[in-house]
Design an enzyme around this catalytic site. Structure first.
Site, PDB file in Angstrom:
ATOM      1  N   GLU A 168     109.969   3.848 -31.421  1.00 26.62           N
ATOM      2  CA  GLU A 168     109.057   2.803 -31.852  1.00 26.62           C
ATOM      3  C   GLU A 168     109.170   1.612 -30.916  1.00 26.62           C
ATOM      4  O   GLU A 168     110.270   1.116 -30.669  1.00 26.62           O
ATOM      5  CB  GLU A 168     109.387   2.346 -33.271  1.00 26.62           C
ATOM      6  CG  GLU A 168     109.116   3.400 -34.342  1.00 26.62           C
ATOM      7  CD  GLU A 168     109.396   2.845 -35.729  1.00 26.62           C
ATOM      8  OE1 GLU A 168     108.425   2.533 -36.446  1.00 26.62           O
ATOM      9  OE2 GLU A 168     110.574   2.699 -36.078  1.00 26.62           O
ATOM     10  N   ASN A 175     104.267   3.792 -32.331  1.00 27.38           N
ATOM     11  CA  ASN A 175     105.078   5.000 -32.439  1.00 27.38           C
ATOM     12  C   ASN A 175     104.754   5.913 -31.262  1.00 27.38           C
ATOM     13  O   ASN A 175     103.584   6.234 -31.029  1.00 27.38           O
ATOM     14  CB  ASN A 175     104.803   5.709 -33.761  1.00 27.38           C
ATOM     15  CG  ASN A 175     105.332   4.926 -34.948  1.00 27.38           C
ATOM     16  OD1 ASN A 175     106.438   5.142 -35.400  1.00 27.38           O
ATOM     17  ND2 ASN A 175     104.520   3.989 -35.436  1.00 27.38           N
ATOM     18  N   THR A 197     104.620  -2.055 -34.580  1.00 32.54           N
ATOM     19  CA  THR A 197     105.216  -1.179 -33.581  1.00 32.54           C
ATOM     20  C   THR A 197     104.252  -0.065 -33.210  1.00 32.54           C
ATOM     21  O   THR A 197     103.400   0.337 -34.014  1.00 32.54           O
ATOM     22  CB  THR A 197     106.527  -0.547 -34.097  1.00 32.54           C
ATOM     23  OG1 THR A 197     106.258   0.199 -35.289  1.00 32.54           O
ATOM     24  CG2 THR A 197     107.566  -1.610 -34.367  1.00 32.54           C
TER      25      THR A 197
END
Length: 316
Positions: free
Chosen positions: A261, A211, A209
């Site tokens: 995310e 952020n 992911t």
């Protein structure tokens, strides 16, 4: 587009003639776009500039009225970009402070609009101005027409029986209704953020992911999982993916900081410190706590499949 910052009285300097669209324009939604479009047509007829006057910070933020207006649908830098896309040639940004809030309706018309050389003025039907917001669009029309300046009042733009408004869009975003918000705005709701380092847990789970740290104080949709599309300045094509807005309850019991995310489909590469424009396309599910990492992985796999299925129905 020329941006002119107004602090206090504009003074006696010469300003280019224009047709002026007035409003705060947070969101630049379909109602706002109609005001600007009507002003554009009148400006073309008169052969003058299309101008917009907006206010910074948000008047409600200064006056302490209503919801938390510290967060915006379109913070000023984003709003200016949209104005330019709509063909605005001059944007007057008036500093809204307690001193400006006390300006009378008559003073606003004569000392601001007329001095800025507005040959005609376009406002929404619910526009209010002057000290205490006591003057309305009809007051503006009467004051301006005394001096031979035309005022065009734009009626409400309605959708599904509701007036399109910034407050209505805020309400829908806080319910996670991003598809409806997109209809009200005329395009998907979007925020601008920078990719920052996180805990790296997504990569361990098999779903890396990005952020995201928002670059401005945006209104964020409710916590949950969303289908998104992301645009990068150095990439020709946008990327689709999932975004979780929430507190990561499976791993974090301290529910004190919202995180964003994004998991981008079929992408691998280094995105750290890149800026991305994130468009919210659809709401998938609420955030929830899982009993194990395995349960979370299974849910993410299901989310990805469902998101890809839904993405096929969105126009490219």
């Amino acid at each position: 587009m020329k941006t002119v910052w107004i602090t206090g009285n504009p003074g006696n300097q010469a300003f280019e003639p224009s047709v002026m669209a007035l409003g705060n324009f947070d969101g630049v939604h379909k109602g706002h776009r109609q005001i600007i479009e009507d002003a554009r047509k009148i400006a073309a007829e008169k052969g003058v500039n299309l101008a917009v006057m907006t206010f910074d910070p948000h008047p409600r933020q200064v006056l302490g009225a209503g919801a938390n207006y510290d967060q915006q649908l379109t913070p000023l830098p984003i709003k200016l970009e949209v104005f330019e896309e709509l063909g605005v040639t001059i944007c007057y940004v008036v500093q809204f402070d307690t001193q400006f809030a006390s300006v009378t309706a008559e003073s606003f018309v004569h000392d601001f609009l007329f001095r800025l050389n507005a040959k005609a003025i376009v406002v929404g039907f619910d526009y209010r101005f002057g000290a205490g917001g006591r003057a309305d669009a009809n007051t503006l029309k009467a004051l301006a027409e005394e001096a031979g300046r035309a005022v065009h009042i734009v009626p409400a733009v309605n959708l599904y029986g509701e007036k399109v408004s910034s407050s209505f869009i805020r309400e829908k975003l806080l319910l996670g209704e991003v598809k409806l918000a997109a209809e009200l705005l005329g395009k998907p709701y979007e925020i601008l953020g920078e990719v920052v380092r996180g805990e790296g847990r997504g990569r361990v789970l098999g779903f890396p992911t990005a952020n995201i740290a928002p670059l401005h104080k945006f209104v964020l949709p409710r916590t949950g999982v969303y289908l998104i599309q992301c645009k990068f300045a150095d990439m020709d094509e946008p990327l689709s993916g999932l975004m979780n807005i929430g507190y990561k309850p499976t791993f974090n019991d301290l529910e004190n900081q919202v995180t964003l995310e994004a998991h981008l489909f079929d992408f691998s590469g280094d995105l750290y410190h890149k800026q991305m424009k994130i468009q919210f396309l659809d709401f998938l599910r609420s955030e929830k706590k899982f009993n194990s990492a395995q349960e979370l992985i299974a849910q993410i796999q299901a989310d990805v499949q469902e998101a890809k299925r839904r993405f096929e129905s969105f126009p490219r």
